[in-house]
Enzyme design. Structure first.
Site, PDB file in Angstrom:
ATOM      1  N   HIS A  74      29.462  54.625  22.426  1.00 24.21           N
ATOM      2  CA  HIS A  74      28.112  55.219  22.941  1.00 24.21           C
ATOM      3  C   HIS A  74      27.556  54.036  23.744  1.00 24.21           C
ATOM      4  O   HIS A  74      27.306  52.987  23.118  1.00 24.21           O
ATOM      5  CB  HIS A  74      27.429  55.886  21.782  1.00 24.21           C
ATOM      6  CG  HIS A  74      28.207  56.741  20.715  1.00 24.21           C
ATOM      7  ND1 HIS A  74      28.865  56.454  19.940  1.00 24.21           N
ATOM      8  CD2 HIS A  74      27.955  58.074  20.751  1.00 24.21           C
ATOM      9  CE1 HIS A  74      29.208  57.579  19.057  1.00 24.21           C
ATOM     10  NE2 HIS A  74      28.787  58.580  19.718  1.00 24.21           N
ATOM     11  N   ASP A  89      25.301  51.969  21.181  1.00 28.03           N
ATOM     12  CA  ASP A  89      26.183  51.123  20.226  1.00 28.03           C
ATOM     13  C   ASP A  89      26.264  49.645  21.012  1.00 28.03           C
ATOM     14  O   ASP A  89      26.293  48.665  20.237  1.00 28.03           O
ATOM     15  CB  ASP A  89      27.788  51.273  20.219  1.00 28.03           C
ATOM     16  CG  ASP A  89      27.970  52.972  19.645  1.00 28.03           C
ATOM     17  OD1 ASP A  89      26.821  53.341  19.090  1.00 28.03           O
ATOM     18  OD2 ASP A  89      28.861  53.583  20.123  1.00 28.03           O
TER      19      ASP A  89
END
Ligand code: XLS
Ligand code: NI
Ligand code: NI
Length: 433
Positions: A99, A102
């Protein structure tokens, strides 16, 4: 090189009798199964978020992991990437997934988020060029930040729709730049908590338009990967719109997207929806939308999305059996959307969790392939439906109720039930475990 995984060797296939914990006992990338290398069947991906971003919290307590890369600066993000790519190498993983949140520090606004993402994308690109794994899929986290608390595409505030659309654009750009083979949308906040404040029709229309824009943008930038929706019935939202595979398919059809979008099926989400994993895979295959899997299990007692690593070979085998019957993965793969238990503090726990999961999947795949090659399951299925192979049965499908009724009377049709042979088939399956 960081020293996070100091002393941990690169894992290789050493056979079922291997002594070391740091070995694959069944995952043998070059072994040929049904004419294809094992690595190319399984297409393992390691997820960035649970391994490197999750601090170990649960509803009753906070962080348990103390990682040197925890912090919201670019230096932290780069250290995190250094460690992540070291883990990908130790595990010989062919793919990873991320993502946006992240991999980059959270910025003060959209512009800073985008700058951070672009810089980290180039940092990843350099590591991938230097022999790192490929990108199975990228995605946008449109559920953690408080701005998304009432949804992203389905938010009552059009500015949140806008912020979400712009964020997805940047994540598709990053995925495209890194040669991603898929782009995933998981709508954790696309749903509602109470109908009392929800205009469901409007939200569903907005979600459909949002997805259409994603597909339009994919074609505009020439992204060749597959767009995937990941169904889940609930958690964090009480009622999620992408409930399960069948619900998502109906939604795709309504917006004319069933040829453009496929599904990423997660084992734990299937269980939350009251299905088995193989049911969801078989449904997707039957509807022509099977894409990829998240191979992480739930706890059967707690009824919560616990994201545990797979450890049950017979379950995994039945899932891969359906995948092989569907022709195997094309752009999809096996992503471990799985996290350690919060007491598993050590660096080696990250490695051993994946080593075990990869071995369980390899064993499951081998069992599934053996069942297919043996042929008795498919032969029994064929026998059960053999009546439909007759021309007169096929002709009936093109006739009508009047003609069928006349035929039933003329032939004196009086069907006799046949055993479904379930126990015999279950016994047969167990011989391959
Ligand atoms: C959460 C989902 C999520 C997706 C990616 O339950 O599984 O992790 O896979 O956003
Ligand atoms: Ni999940
Ligand atoms: Ni998932």
């Amino acid at each position: 090189m960081t020293d996070f995984f100091a002393g941990i060797p690169q894992l290789t296939y050493q056979g079922a009798e291997a002594e070391s914990d740091f070995a694959f006992r069944h995952y043998n990338p070059d072994e040929i199964i049904l004419g294809r290398r094992m690595e190319d069947h399984l297409r393992f991906a390691i997820c960035y978020w649970h391994n490197f971003a999750w601090p170990g919290g649960d509803p009753f307590g906070g962080q348990t992991f103390l990682r040197p890369w925890f912090g919201n600066t670019m230096e932290h993000a780069k250290l995190k990437a250094d460690v992540a790519f070291e883990m990908f190498r130790i595990l010989n993983a062919p793919y990873f997934c991320f993502h946006d949140v992240d991999m980059r520090p959270e910025g003060a606004d959209f512009a800073e988020n985008t700058r951070n993402l672009e810089e980290m994308t180039e940092y990843f690109a350099a590591k991938m060029d230097a022999g790192g794994p490929k990108l199975l899929w990228g995605t946008a986290n449109l559920f953690s930040h408080r701005r998304f608390m009432s949804g992203a595409a389905t938010n009552p505030d059009p500015d949140v729709f806008a912020f979400s659309a712009a964020t997805v654009k940047t994540c598709m750009d990053a995925t495209h730049r890194l040669g991603g083979e898929n782009y995933v949308l998981w709508g954790g906040r696309e749903g509602y908590e109470t109908l009392l404040n929800t205009d469901m029709k409007r939200e569903l229309d907005h979600m459909g338009r949002f997805l259409s824009m994603v597909v339009e943008y994919k074609h505009k930038i020439g992204f060749k990967g597959t767009i995937l929706i990941e169904p889940k019935p609930q958690e964090p939202t009480k009622h999620q719109y992408d409930y399960d595979v069948a619900t998502v398919f109906g939604f795709l059809q309504r917006f004319g997207l069933e040829k453009e979008v496929k599904v990423n099926i997660e084992q734990g989400h299937a269980i939350l929806a009251g299905h088995s994993f193989e049911h969801e895979i078989a449904t997707a295959a039957a509807l022509g939308v099977f894409g990829s899997i998240d191979m992480n299990r739930n706890d059967y007692q707690s009824g919560w999305d616990t994201d545990q690593f797979p450890n049950n070979t017979p379950e995994v085998a039945l899932a891969y059996y359906e995948i092989l019957r569907a022709g195997g993965f094309t752009s999809g793969g096996t992503n471990f959307d799985a996290k350690l238990r919060r007491q598993s503090l050590d660096a080696e726990d990250l490695i051993l969790a994946h080593a075990g999961a990869m071995d369980v999947c390899a064993r499951g795949l081998k069992a599934a392939a053996a069942m297919l090659e043996d042929g008795r399951l498919e032969a029994a299925r064929g026998t059960r439906y053999a009546g439909w192979d007759k021309p007169e049965a096929q002709a009936m499908l093109a006739s009508d109720l009047d003609s069928i009724t006349a035929d039933v009377i003329a032939r004196g049709v009086d069907p006799q039930p046949h055993s479904g042979k379930q126990e015999k088939l279950e016994n047969l399956v167990n011989r391959f475990m």
